[in-house]
Design a protein around this motif. Structure first.
Motif, PDB file in Angstrom:
ATOM      1  N   CYS A  52     -22.225  36.368  22.855  1.00 36.43           N
ATOM      2  CA  CYS A  52     -22.533  36.236  24.283  1.00 36.43           C
ATOM      3  C   CYS A  52     -22.940  34.819  24.681  1.00 36.43           C
ATOM      4  CB  CYS A  52     -23.646  37.211  24.669  1.00 36.43           C
ATOM      5  SG  CYS A  52     -23.225  38.942  24.439  1.00 36.43           S
ATOM      6  N   GLY A  53     -23.159  33.966  23.707  1.00 35.32           N
ATOM      7  CA  GLY A  53     -23.529  32.586  24.019  1.00 35.32           C
ATOM      8  C   GLY A  53     -24.977  32.401  24.414  1.00 35.32           C
ATOM      9  N   LEU A  54     -25.830  33.387  24.111  1.00 35.33           N
ATOM     10  CA  LEU A  54     -27.261  33.290  24.436  1.00 35.33           C
ATOM     11  C   LEU A  54     -27.990  32.667  23.244  1.00 35.33           C
ATOM     12  CD1 LEU A  54     -27.704  36.793  26.098  1.00 35.33           C
ATOM     13  CD2 LEU A  54     -27.514  34.586  27.259  1.00 35.33           C
ATOM     14  N   ALA A  55     -27.830  31.371  23.102  1.00 31.64           N
ATOM     15  CA  ALA A  55     -28.366  30.676  21.926  1.00 31.64           C
ATOM     16  C   ALA A  55     -29.875  30.801  21.807  1.00 31.64           C
ATOM     17  CB  ALA A  55     -27.974  29.203  21.968  1.00 31.64           C
ATOM     18  N   ASP A  56     -30.563  31.007  22.921  1.00 25.83           N
ATOM     19  CA  ASP A  56     -32.021  31.102  22.907  1.00 25.83           C
ATOM     20  C   ASP A  56     -32.519  32.547  22.861  1.00 25.83           C
ATOM     21  OD1 ASP A  56     -32.339  28.323  23.029  1.00 25.83           O
ATOM     22  OD2 ASP A  56     -32.191  28.314  25.210  1.00 25.83           O
ATOM     23  N   ALA A  57     -31.616  33.494  22.627  1.00 24.30           N
ATOM     24  CA  ALA A  57     -32.031  34.897  22.531  1.00 24.30           C
ATOM     25  C   ALA A  57     -32.961  35.090  21.345  1.00 24.30           C
ATOM     26  CB  ALA A  57     -30.815  35.797  22.396  1.00 24.30           C
ATOM     27  N   VAL A  58     -34.004  35.906  21.519  1.00 24.55           N
ATOM     28  CA  VAL A  58     -34.991  36.116  20.460  1.00 24.55           C
ATOM     29  C   VAL A  58     -35.361  37.593  20.368  1.00 24.55           C
ATOM     30  CG1 VAL A  58     -35.983  33.798  20.662  1.00 24.55           C
ATOM     31  CG2 VAL A  58     -36.951  35.685  22.016  1.00 24.55           C
ATOM     32  N   HIS A  59     -36.009  37.902  19.253  1.00 21.05           N
ATOM     33  CA  HIS A  59     -36.598  39.223  19.004  1.00 21.05           C
ATOM     34  C   HIS A  59     -38.061  39.126  19.402  1.00 21.05           C
ATOM     35  CE1 HIS A  59     -38.045  42.765  16.950  1.00 21.05           C
ATOM     36  NE2 HIS A  59     -36.880  43.019  16.385  1.00 21.05           N
ATOM     37  N   GLY A  60     -38.498  40.022  20.283  1.00 22.93           N
ATOM     38  CA  GLY A  60     -39.853  39.947  20.816  1.00 22.93           C
ATOM     39  C   GLY A  60     -40.947  40.093  19.781  1.00 22.93           C
ATOM     40  N   GLU A  61     -40.651  40.704  18.646  1.00 18.12           N
ATOM     41  CA  GLU A  61     -41.666  40.836  17.606  1.00 18.12           C
ATOM     42  C   GLU A  61     -41.956  39.489  16.955  1.00 18.12           C
ATOM     43  OE1 GLU A  61     -42.667  43.788  13.835  1.00 18.12           O
ATOM     44  OE2 GLU A  61     -40.571  43.388  14.333  1.00 18.12           O
ATOM     45  N   GLN A  62     -40.897  38.684  16.753  1.00 17.35           N
ATOM     46  CA  GLN A  62     -41.077  37.382  16.124  1.00 17.35           C
ATOM     47  C   GLN A  62     -41.443  36.292  17.127  1.00 17.35           C
ATOM     48  OE1 GLN A  62     -38.445  39.362  15.257  1.00 17.35           O
ATOM     49  NE2 GLN A  62     -38.390  39.478  13.039  1.00 17.35           N
TER      50      GLN A  62
END
Length: 254
Positions: A108-118
């Motif tokens: 999707c090109g969301l390079a800054d996507a993260v997991h909320g736990e980390q």
């Protein structure tokens, strides 16, 4: 032609503290004894999974629970390898969460996507805390007709066990769908519980933990489906190697 035993990479940071990990050996035995699906299993710690060639020679990848992983990069690398190399893949619980994260970043090109736990203070959280914790809960899952999820489960509705506090951020559903991810199972309120990737031989992930199903003496249908896909992959790899006169790659024991 003699076909080799399918090889499955069990990616996760193995510990007896995670009940799912403790269940795996018995489930592999059950697959062999009850379903005649014999797999040669190798545990791959997430810290090793990012190494080049770490998954060479495998016929299936199972990303097991145990979040936060010691190496998020390794977990994502395992998913990406399975996705791009068309290796049968199953992700359960944290494996589901990281499948969403990998797809968001690399498709999707969301390079800054993260997991909320980390990364609880970052903005693009594609995985967020659930409104209600599902640790120790059971709940109904409804599958979409005609999907891999429905075929794998063998039913339109099933009762599944959970042990998680995080799930998909619904704000990203449209973006993920637009790039090809299919959400093929929900709870009875419509919240996503299963994802798959159409066009891939076998790419399936569930927020629930099928390894906790029953008393452990019979593998859950999703696990049996992964094993069957591994058999098919191994047969194809063996035929391809025979046609070219080359040997199959050998995995390195972890």
């Amino acid at each position: 032609m003699t076909y080799l035993t399918p090889r499955i990479a069990l990616v996760g940071d193995r510990t007896p503290a995670v009940r799912s990990h403790a269940r795996v050996p018995g489930l592999l035995d059950a697959l062999a004894e009850r379903d005649q699906l014999v797999l040669d299993a190798y545990w791959i710690p997430t810290g090793d999974a990012a190494a080049p060639g770490a998954l060479d020679g495998f016929d299936a990848v199972w990303l097991l629970p145990g979040s936060p992983y010691r190496s998020e990069a390794g977990a994502l690398a395992a998913i990406r390898t399975a996705r791009e190399s068309r290796i049968p893949f199953l992700g359960t619980c944290a494996g589901f969460q990281h499948a969403v994260l990998e797809f968001a970043r690399h498709v999707c090109g969301l390079a800054d996507a993260v997991h909320g736990e980390q990364e609880p203070d970052r903005e693009q959280q594609v995985i967020v805390p659930l409104a209600c914790s599902l640790v120790g809960h059971e709940g109904a899952v409804v599958t979409t007709p005609g999907t891999l999820a429905e075929r794998a489960l063998g039913a339109a509705r099933s009762l599944e066990r959970y042990h998680c506090n995080y799930g998909l951020n619904a704000d990203y559903l449209d973006r993920l769908r637009a790039h090809g991810l299919c959400f093929s199972g929900t709870d009875e309120s419509g919240r996503v519980r299963i994802l798959e990737l159409p066009g891939h031989p076998f790419f399936l992930a569930s927020l629930f933990q099928p390894e906790l199903s029953g008393d452990g003496t019979r593998a859950h249908p999703m696990i049996r489906a992964l094993a069957a896909a591994a058999v098919t992959h191994a047969a194809g790899a063996t035929q391809a190697a025979g046609a070219t006169g080359t040997a199959r790659a050998e995995p390195t024991p972890a």
